[in-house]
Design a protein around this motif. Structure first.
Motif, PDB file in Angstrom:
ATOM      1  N   LEU A 139     -71.430 -47.573 -37.516  1.00 43.57           N
ATOM      2  CA  LEU A 139     -70.527 -47.982 -38.594  1.00 43.57           C
ATOM      3  C   LEU A 139     -69.593 -46.851 -39.007  1.00 43.57           C
ATOM      4  O   LEU A 139     -68.371 -47.045 -39.143  1.00 43.57           O
ATOM      5  CB  LEU A 139     -71.345 -48.442 -39.805  1.00 43.57           C
ATOM      6  CG  LEU A 139     -72.085 -49.776 -39.665  1.00 43.57           C
ATOM      7  CD1 LEU A 139     -73.036 -49.971 -40.839  1.00 43.57           C
ATOM      8  CD2 LEU A 139     -71.112 -50.937 -39.564  1.00 43.57           C
ATOM      9  N   PHE A 140     -70.144 -45.641 -39.216  1.00 39.70           N
ATOM     10  CA  PHE A 140     -69.316 -44.524 -39.664  1.00 39.70           C
ATOM     11  C   PHE A 140     -68.330 -44.091 -38.579  1.00 39.70           C
ATOM     12  O   PHE A 140     -67.176 -43.760 -38.869  1.00 39.70           O
ATOM     13  CB  PHE A 140     -70.190 -43.347 -40.091  1.00 39.70           C
ATOM     14  CG  PHE A 140     -70.985 -43.596 -41.342  1.00 39.70           C
ATOM     15  CD1 PHE A 140     -70.597 -44.547 -42.261  1.00 39.70           C
ATOM     16  CD2 PHE A 140     -72.133 -42.877 -41.600  1.00 39.70           C
ATOM     17  CE1 PHE A 140     -71.325 -44.780 -43.418  1.00 39.70           C
ATOM     18  CE2 PHE A 140     -72.884 -43.094 -42.751  1.00 39.70           C
ATOM     19  CZ  PHE A 140     -72.472 -44.049 -43.670  1.00 39.70           C
ATOM     20  N   ALA A 160     -61.189 -45.888 -37.118  1.00 36.61           N
ATOM     21  CA  ALA A 160     -60.605 -47.232 -37.165  1.00 36.61           C
ATOM     22  C   ALA A 160     -60.647 -47.864 -35.777  1.00 36.61           C
ATOM     23  O   ALA A 160     -59.672 -48.444 -35.298  1.00 36.61           O
ATOM     24  CB  ALA A 160     -59.173 -47.184 -37.702  1.00 36.61           C
ATOM     25  N   ASP A 161     -61.821 -47.749 -35.153  1.00 32.79           N
ATOM     26  CA  ASP A 161     -61.981 -48.200 -33.772  1.00 32.79           C
ATOM     27  C   ASP A 161     -63.337 -48.873 -33.638  1.00 32.79           C
ATOM     28  O   ASP A 161     -64.380 -48.219 -33.698  1.00 32.79           O
ATOM     29  CB  ASP A 161     -61.885 -46.994 -32.825  1.00 32.79           C
ATOM     30  CG  ASP A 161     -62.125 -47.356 -31.364  1.00 32.79           C
ATOM     31  OD1 ASP A 161     -62.241 -48.559 -31.049  1.00 32.79           O
ATOM     32  OD2 ASP A 161     -62.200 -46.423 -30.543  1.00 32.79           O
ATOM     33  N   ALA A 162     -63.324 -50.200 -33.454  1.00 29.90           N
ATOM     34  CA  ALA A 162     -64.571 -50.958 -33.377  1.00 29.90           C
ATOM     35  C   ALA A 162     -65.355 -50.680 -32.105  1.00 29.90           C
ATOM     36  O   ALA A 162     -66.498 -51.125 -31.981  1.00 29.90           O
ATOM     37  CB  ALA A 162     -64.281 -52.457 -33.486  1.00 29.90           C
ATOM     38  N   ARG A 204     -67.012 -45.971 -36.299  1.00 30.47           N
ATOM     39  CA  ARG A 204     -65.967 -46.994 -36.235  1.00 30.47           C
ATOM     40  C   ARG A 204     -64.987 -46.851 -37.401  1.00 30.47           C
ATOM     41  O   ARG A 204     -63.772 -46.969 -37.227  1.00 30.47           O
ATOM     42  CB  ARG A 204     -66.599 -48.383 -36.239  1.00 30.47           C
ATOM     43  CG  ARG A 204     -67.412 -48.676 -34.986  1.00 30.47           C
ATOM     44  CD  ARG A 204     -68.121 -50.013 -35.059  1.00 30.47           C
ATOM     45  NE  ARG A 204     -68.999 -50.201 -33.894  1.00 30.47           N
ATOM     46  CZ  ARG A 204     -69.236 -51.387 -33.336  1.00 30.47           C
ATOM     47  NH1 ARG A 204     -68.679 -52.478 -33.817  1.00 30.47           N
ATOM     48  NH2 ARG A 204     -70.042 -51.468 -32.287  1.00 30.47           N
ATOM     49  N   GLN A 205     -65.523 -46.593 -38.594  1.00 34.27           N
ATOM     50  CA  GLN A 205     -64.654 -46.444 -39.751  1.00 34.27           C
ATOM     51  C   GLN A 205     -63.805 -45.187 -39.669  1.00 34.27           C
ATOM     52  O   GLN A 205     -62.611 -45.207 -39.987  1.00 34.27           O
ATOM     53  CB  GLN A 205     -65.499 -46.416 -41.031  1.00 34.27           C
ATOM     54  CG  GLN A 205     -66.106 -47.754 -41.402  1.00 34.27           C
ATOM     55  CD  GLN A 205     -65.059 -48.804 -41.695  1.00 34.27           C
ATOM     56  OE1 GLN A 205     -64.136 -48.576 -42.481  1.00 34.27           O
ATOM     57  NE2 GLN A 205     -65.178 -49.949 -41.046  1.00 34.27           N
ATOM     58  N   ARG A 206     -64.410 -44.082 -39.232  1.00 36.63           N
ATOM     59  CA  ARG A 206     -63.664 -42.822 -39.183  1.00 36.63           C
ATOM     60  C   ARG A 206     -62.474 -42.925 -38.260  1.00 36.63           C
ATOM     61  O   ARG A 206     -61.386 -42.422 -38.567  1.00 36.63           O
ATOM     62  CB  ARG A 206     -64.583 -41.682 -38.738  1.00 36.63           C
ATOM     63  CG  ARG A 206     -63.877 -40.329 -38.738  1.00 36.63           C
ATOM     64  CD  ARG A 206     -64.776 -39.183 -38.330  1.00 36.63           C
ATOM     65  NE  ARG A 206     -64.002 -37.966 -38.318  1.00 36.63           N
ATOM     66  CZ  ARG A 206     -64.097 -36.962 -39.203  1.00 36.63           C
ATOM     67  NH1 ARG A 206     -64.968 -37.049 -40.170  1.00 36.63           N
ATOM     68  NH2 ARG A 206     -63.328 -35.898 -39.120  1.00 36.63           N
TER      69      ARG A 206
END
Length: 437
Positions: free
Chosen positions: A323-324, A330-332, A326-328
């Protein structure tokens, strides 16, 4: 220990994240894996066969923990890192005696086994009691006794005495010992902010000389290592400038890193123990996981202390890491379910310099977890990709039913086989009450 495990699904957690159907894991009489593969092509055996439902996979590898601190769980839970350490943890730790450390380690290790964690990398003190607990419950530990200068720790001696005691222990018992080589010894210089540079430099030299792991906290929070940054630029720069790299080095946390720092870690093959849950709870920051992995840095997952996390659930860490990341960025796709599972198994073992853990393969130790799939978390267990996604994102620790370490059953139907869970809980609560006084 010689036995065959037979399951509808086996996840060896190899490089390809292969899914084997109707497969077996054969364990030899030393506790190592002799064969893994489909049952149809398995060699004949007269070993006892244990048939399980669900899936078999390697035991998880926790690359950074202070497990005896289960007895401090929840204390100072709303403080930032340095206040939490100096105002709560270190004063409470000063009250812990040998039996307290054993009871805390037993409680935490039982918790990890229930979640399928078979190996933990520990930095702690009064370590004979840590070993006693591990051998009693049957798990596995990479033990890096702490070396520190901090309030309340003077009772363990100077940093030189702590360091030299580790060398004597390794020289007397070897790097690995115990049934199934359950114990590995290394060095645990706490950090650049709790030790003089000389302590880390000399410890690194002793560790390299013995081929031992050096495990230390690196760049965990803003401001903790300002003095080192003022002199060297960063902790990784200090380690490189002083010749402290080049051996087996594991950097816990590694959050506050520059591009140059990442390059230093990669250049010297330093591994990282990524602890997203503890990092977030202490507001220490979000590590550059995608950048570390892209640089080829060996990276595993850690829970850190159960006093700062507050649990020892490495399945939760898989989800948080993904999760982190991906958020950092902005890439799933920054960290997939398969990638997170690899970090908790094979890649975590590699971060420790171990190719005999975290994978089901001939020659590896038979540290195996059995996970049930007759659960709503698994909507289509016949689909390989969906199986791994459901395992990581939906099932997690609640699906673990049985665990073997070096081929020996240490968890059966969710309960430890070697210790009484009620006595373990009572011991931990006794210590927590003592510390509260």
């Amino acid at each position: 220990m010689r036995r065959r495990l037979h399951a509808p699904i086996v996840l060896p957690c190899d490089e390809s994240m292969t899914v084997l159907r109707d497969a077996v894991v054969d364990i030899d009489d030393t506790g190592r894996i002799a064969h893994v593969g489909p049952a149809s092509g398995a060699p004949a055996t007269d070993a006892p066969t244990t048939r399980v439902t669900g899936l078999l996979m390697p035991g998880l590898v926790n690359t950074h923990a202070h497990t005896p601190l289960t007895v401090l769980r929840g204390k100072g839970g709303d403080l930032p890192l340095m206040r939490w350490l100096t105002e709560v943890v270190w004063p409470a730790e000063a009250k812990l005696g040998p039996a307290d450390v054993r009871d805390g380690m037993l409680a935490g290790t039982a918790e990890m086994l229930r979640g399928g964690v078979t190996t933990s990398t520990e930095m702690y003190f009064q370590n004979e009691n840590v070993v006693e607990a591990v051998l009693a419950i049957g798990s596995r530990v990479v033990l890096t006794p702490g070396i520190i200068t901090a309030p309340g720790m003077e009772r363990f001696g100077t940093w030189q005495q702590m360091r030299d005691a580790i060398s004597r222990w390794i020289d007397a018992d070897g790097l690995r010992f115990g049934p199934g080589e359950r114990i590995e010894l290394g060095y645990g210089p706490h950090s650049a902010y709790t030790l003089p540079t000389e302590a880390i430099v000399t410890t690194a030299a002793l560790a390299k000389e013995r081929g031992a792991l050096m495990h230390l906290h690196v760049a965990e929070a803003v401001g903790e290592d300002d003095a080192v940054r003022a002199e060297f630029g960063s902790v990784p720069a200090m380690l490189e400038a002083t010749g402290s790299l080049g051996g087996r080095v594991l950097a816990a946390h590694a959050i506050q890193l520059s591009d140059d720092d990442v390059a230093i870690l990669a250049r010297h093959d330093v591994a990282v123990a990524h602890c997203p849950g503890s990092n977030a709870k202490l507001a220490a920051g979000i590590a550059r996981l995608a950048d570390l992995r892209a640089a080829g840095i060996r990276t595993g997952l850690g829970t850190d202390s159960p006093a700062s996390n507050d649990d020892l659930d490495l399945w939760e860490e898989q989800r948080l890491a993904s999760l982190f990341a991906r958020q950092r960025g902005a890439d799933a796709t920054a960290l997939t379910a398969a990638g997170a599972l690899a970090m908790a198994t094979r890649e975590g073992a590699r971060a420790l310099g171990r190719d005999d853990l975290g994978v089901l393969a001939p020659g590896a130790w038979a540290d195996v977890a059995h996970v049930r799939v007759d659960d709503a978390a698994f909507v289509d267990p016949d689909d390989d990709d969906q199986l791994i996604s459901n395992l990581v994102w939906a099932s997690g620790s609640r699906g673990v039913r049985d665990v073997w370490v070096a081929g020996e059953p240490v968890l059966a139907d969710g309960a430890p086989t070697r210790v009484d869970p009620a006595e373990v809980l009572a011991g931990a609560r006794r210590v927590a009450a003592k510390v509260r006084m």
